[in-house]
Design an enzyme around this catalytic site. Structure first.
Site, PDB file in Angstrom:
ATOM      1  N   ARG A   1       4.670   2.685   5.912  1.00 23.44           N
ATOM      2  CA  ARG A   1       4.700   1.756   4.779  1.00 23.44           C
ATOM      3  C   ARG A   1       5.647   0.623   5.124  1.00 23.44           C
ATOM      4  O   ARG A   1       6.840   0.863   5.327  1.00 23.44           O
ATOM      5  CB  ARG A   1       5.137   2.434   3.488  1.00 23.44           C
ATOM      6  CG  ARG A   1       5.097   1.426   2.346  1.00 23.44           C
ATOM      7  CD  ARG A   1       5.313   1.990   0.986  1.00 23.44           C
ATOM      8  NE  ARG A   1       5.110   0.923   0.015  1.00 23.44           N
ATOM      9  CZ  ARG A   1       4.568   1.069  -1.181  1.00 23.44           C
ATOM     10  NH1 ARG A   1       4.171   2.246  -1.557  1.00 23.44           N
ATOM     11  NH2 ARG A   1       4.419   0.036  -1.992  1.00 23.44           N
TER      12      ARG A   1
ATOM     13  N   TRP B   1       6.540 -12.156   1.749  1.00 24.89           N
ATOM     14  CA  TRP B   1       6.404 -13.019   2.934  1.00 24.89           C
ATOM     15  C   TRP B   1       6.104 -14.449   2.502  1.00 24.89           C
ATOM     16  O   TRP B   1       6.683 -15.404   3.016  1.00 24.89           O
ATOM     17  CB  TRP B   1       5.271 -12.474   3.808  1.00 24.89           C
ATOM     18  CG  TRP B   1       5.062 -13.153   5.119  1.00 24.89           C
ATOM     19  CD1 TRP B   1       5.595 -12.794   6.327  1.00 24.89           C
ATOM     20  CD2 TRP B   1       4.233 -14.313   5.373  1.00 24.89           C
ATOM     21  NE1 TRP B   1       5.149 -13.650   7.316  1.00 24.89           N
ATOM     22  CE2 TRP B   1       4.311 -14.591   6.751  1.00 24.89           C
ATOM     23  CE3 TRP B   1       3.428 -15.132   4.563  1.00 24.89           C
ATOM     24  CZ2 TRP B   1       3.632 -15.638   7.356  1.00 24.89           C
ATOM     25  CZ3 TRP B   1       2.743 -16.197   5.155  1.00 24.89           C
ATOM     26  CH2 TRP B   1       2.853 -16.432   6.532  1.00 24.89           C
TER      27      TRP B   1
ATOM     28  N   ASP C   1       2.340  -3.489   2.919  1.00 24.37           N
ATOM     29  CA  ASP C   1       3.095  -4.045   1.790  1.00 24.37           C
ATOM     30  C   ASP C   1       3.980  -5.200   2.246  1.00 24.37           C
ATOM     31  O   ASP C   1       4.496  -5.183   3.368  1.00 24.37           O
ATOM     32  CB  ASP C   1       3.955  -2.931   1.160  1.00 24.37           C
ATOM     33  CG  ASP C   1       4.342  -3.265  -0.270  1.00 24.37           C
ATOM     34  OD1 ASP C   1       3.856  -4.279  -0.797  1.00 24.37           O
ATOM     35  OD2 ASP C   1       5.134  -2.495  -0.853  1.00 24.37           O
TER      36      ASP C   1
ATOM     37  N   SER D   1      -5.430  -0.863  -4.335  1.00 24.09           N
ATOM     38  CA  SER D   1      -5.347   0.385  -5.105  1.00 24.09           C
ATOM     39  C   SER D   1      -6.014   0.218  -6.471  1.00 24.09           C
ATOM     40  O   SER D   1      -6.289  -0.906  -6.914  1.00 24.09           O
ATOM     41  CB  SER D   1      -3.884   0.785  -5.311  1.00 24.09           C
ATOM     42  OG  SER D   1      -3.295  -0.067  -6.272  1.00 24.09           O
ATOM     43  N   THR D   2      -6.224   1.347  -7.131  1.00 25.37           N
ATOM     44  CA  THR D   2      -6.796   1.299  -8.481  1.00 25.37           C
ATOM     45  C   THR D   2      -5.859   0.519  -9.411  1.00 25.37           C
ATOM     46  O   THR D   2      -6.296  -0.051 -10.404  1.00 25.37           O
ATOM     47  CB  THR D   2      -7.020   2.720  -9.041  1.00 25.37           C
ATOM     48  OG1 THR D   2      -5.857   3.516  -8.770  1.00 25.37           O
ATOM     49  CG2 THR D   2      -8.203   3.400  -8.392  1.00 25.37           C
ATOM     50  N   GLU D   3      -4.572   0.484  -9.081  1.00 31.99           N
ATOM     51  CA  GLU D   3      -3.592  -0.236  -9.910  1.00 31.99           C
ATOM     52  C   GLU D   3      -3.572  -1.738  -9.609  1.00 31.99           C
ATOM     53  O   GLU D   3      -3.112  -2.540 -10.433  1.00 31.99           O
ATOM     54  CB  GLU D   3      -2.183   0.338  -9.693  1.00 31.99           C
ATOM     55  CG  GLU D   3      -1.973   1.764 -10.215  1.00 31.99           C
ATOM     56  CD  GLU D   3      -2.637   2.840  -9.339  1.00 31.99           C
ATOM     57  OE1 GLU D   3      -2.755   2.603  -8.114  1.00 31.99           O
ATOM     58  OE2 GLU D   3      -3.055   3.875  -9.876  1.00 31.99           O
ATOM     59  N   ASN D   4      -4.057  -2.116  -8.428  1.00 30.45           N
ATOM     60  CA  ASN D   4      -4.010  -3.537  -8.056  1.00 30.45           C
ATOM     61  C   ASN D   4      -4.912  -4.417  -8.929  1.00 30.45           C
ATOM     62  O   ASN D   4      -4.778  -5.637  -8.944  1.00 30.45           O
ATOM     63  CB  ASN D   4      -4.366  -3.737  -6.574  1.00 30.45           C
ATOM     64  CG  ASN D   4      -3.270  -3.314  -5.622  1.00 30.45           C
ATOM     65  OD1 ASN D   4      -3.524  -2.898  -4.498  1.00 30.45           O
ATOM     66  ND2 ASN D   4      -2.011  -3.401  -6.054  1.00 30.45           N
ATOM     67  N   TRP D   5      -5.827  -3.774  -9.690  1.00 32.54           N
ATOM     68  CA  TRP D   5      -6.659  -4.559 -10.613  1.00 32.54           C
ATOM     69  C   TRP D   5      -5.800  -5.216 -11.686  1.00 32.54           C
ATOM     70  O   TRP D   5      -6.250  -6.144 -12.361  1.00 32.54           O
ATOM     71  CB  TRP D   5      -7.704  -3.661 -11.291  1.00 32.54           C
ATOM     72  CG  TRP D   5      -8.771  -3.167 -10.361  1.00 32.54           C
ATOM     73  CD1 TRP D   5      -8.914  -1.885  -9.904  1.00 32.54           C
ATOM     74  CD2 TRP D   5      -9.846  -3.918  -9.784  1.00 32.54           C
ATOM     75  NE1 TRP D   5     -10.009  -1.806  -9.066  1.00 32.54           N
ATOM     76  CE2 TRP D   5     -10.604  -3.037  -8.975  1.00 32.54           C
ATOM     77  CE3 TRP D   5     -10.252  -5.257  -9.859  1.00 32.54           C
ATOM     78  CZ2 TRP D   5     -11.728  -3.438  -8.260  1.00 32.54           C
ATOM     79  CZ3 TRP D   5     -11.371  -5.653  -9.148  1.00 32.54           C
ATOM     80  CH2 TRP D   5     -12.090  -4.759  -8.365  1.00 32.54           C
TER      81      TRP D   5
END
Ligand code: IPE
Ligand code: MG
Length: 228
Positions: free
Chosen positions: A167, A7, A2, A47-51
Site C-alpha cells: 500500500r 501527488w 494510494d 473501491s465500492t466506497e470510491n463512488w
C-alpha cells in the site's frame, strides 16, 4: 495504489492530474512483475466506497481506465497476461467501459504467464456477503460450510491467498481490499505516492518480503543443526 490526490496537491494540480500520472506507475509495475515471473498481480483501482467521490472525479477515473485498457490491451495480451476484473464491472460503470472490460477479459482469457486482477468497483465485505448468499441459494448444509467450501463461492475462486500487499503513500489501512484472501498476507507500506511508484520501489517491497519469516500462526521448529 494510494496517493494520487496528494501527488497532485503537492504540485497545485487538480486531483485528476494525479490519477493521470498514475498510468505510468501501473504499467511499470505490471512490467516489473511480469519480468520477475510473478504469476499473480492484483491492483486495487476503485473501491465500492470510491463512488462517494465527486462525480467529475469518478467520471474521469472511468474514462482513464477505458483509455488505459484500449492503449495497452494488445501489449498485455502479447505478454501472455490474463486480465480480469474483480468487482461489479457491469452494473454501475458506464456501458462503453463495461464493454472494453469484457473485451479485454475475453481477449486474454487463455493467457497463463501472469494473471492481472484489477479490483474495480471492488469491496471485500461485499464479496464475502455474496459468497454467503450463494451458499444459501445452493442449499449447502451448514455442516458442509468450511473455509475451503466457502472460498469456492467467492468470485474467481482459483485466486490464491495473497502473499504480499503493497500500500503506497504511507497509509496503513486495508480499505476493504480482498478481505478473505489477505488473511495471512505480509504488508509493506512504502511512503512513495503512487504516481511516483516505479519498478525499483516494487523490487524493494519484494526484497522486504523475502526477508520475512512466514509462520501462518505456527512456530518455527529449529532443526538439529540449528538451521531452518
Ligand atoms: C488512489 O489515490 C486512487 C484511487 C483510489 C482511485 P487517491 O485518490 O486516494 O489519492 P489521495 O489519497 O487523495 O492522495
Ligand atoms: Mg487515498
Amino acid at each position: 495504489m494510494d496517493g494520487n490526490g496528494r501527488w497532485a496537491a503537492q504540485r497545485s494540480l487538480p486531483r485528476t492530474a494525479g490519477h493521470k500520472a498514475a498510468e505510468t506507475a501501473v504499467i511499470d509495475v505490471i512490467e516489473a512483475a511480469h519480468a520477475a515471473g510473478i504469476p499473480w498481480l492484483s491492483l486495487f483501482a476503485f473501491s465500492t466506497e470510491n463512488w462517494r467521490r465527486p462525480d467529475g472525479e469518478v467520471d474521469f477515473l472511468m474514462e482513464l481506465v477505458r483509455r488505459t485498457i484500449r492503449k495497452h490491451a494488445l501489449t498485455l495480451h502479447a505478454r501472455g497476461i490474463r486480465c480480469r476484473f474483480l468487482g461489479d464491472s457491469d452494473i454501475r460503470i458506464p456501458p462503453d467501459l463495461a464493454r472494453d472490460i469484457a473485451d479485454l477479459t475475453t481477449l486474454t482469457r487463455d493467457n497463463r504467464r501472469m494473471t492481472l486482477t484489477v479490483a474495480f468497483d471492488h469491496g471485500g465485505r461485499r464479496d464475502i456477503v455474496r459468497a454467503a448468499r450463494s451458499l444459501i441459494r445452493n442449499r449447502v448444509p451448514a455442516e458442509q460450510v468450511t473455509e475451503e467450501s466457502f472460498a469456492h463461492h467467492l468470485p474467481y475462486p482459483d485466486t490464491p491467498d495473497v502473499d504480499l500487499v503493497i500500500r503506497t503513500s504511507g497509509e496503513h489501512r486495508i480499505s476493504n481490499f480482498m478481505l478473505w484472501q489477505v488473511a495471512y498476507a505480509e504488508w509493506t507500506f512504502p511512503h512513495v505516492l503512487w504516481p511516483d511508484f516505479r519498478a525499483t520501489h516494487f523490487w524493494e517491497c519484494l526484497d522486504s518480503y523475502r526477508g520475512r519469516e512466514r509462520r501462518f500462526g505456527a512456530v518455527r521448529i529449529p532443526t538439529p543443526t540449528g538451521k531452518s
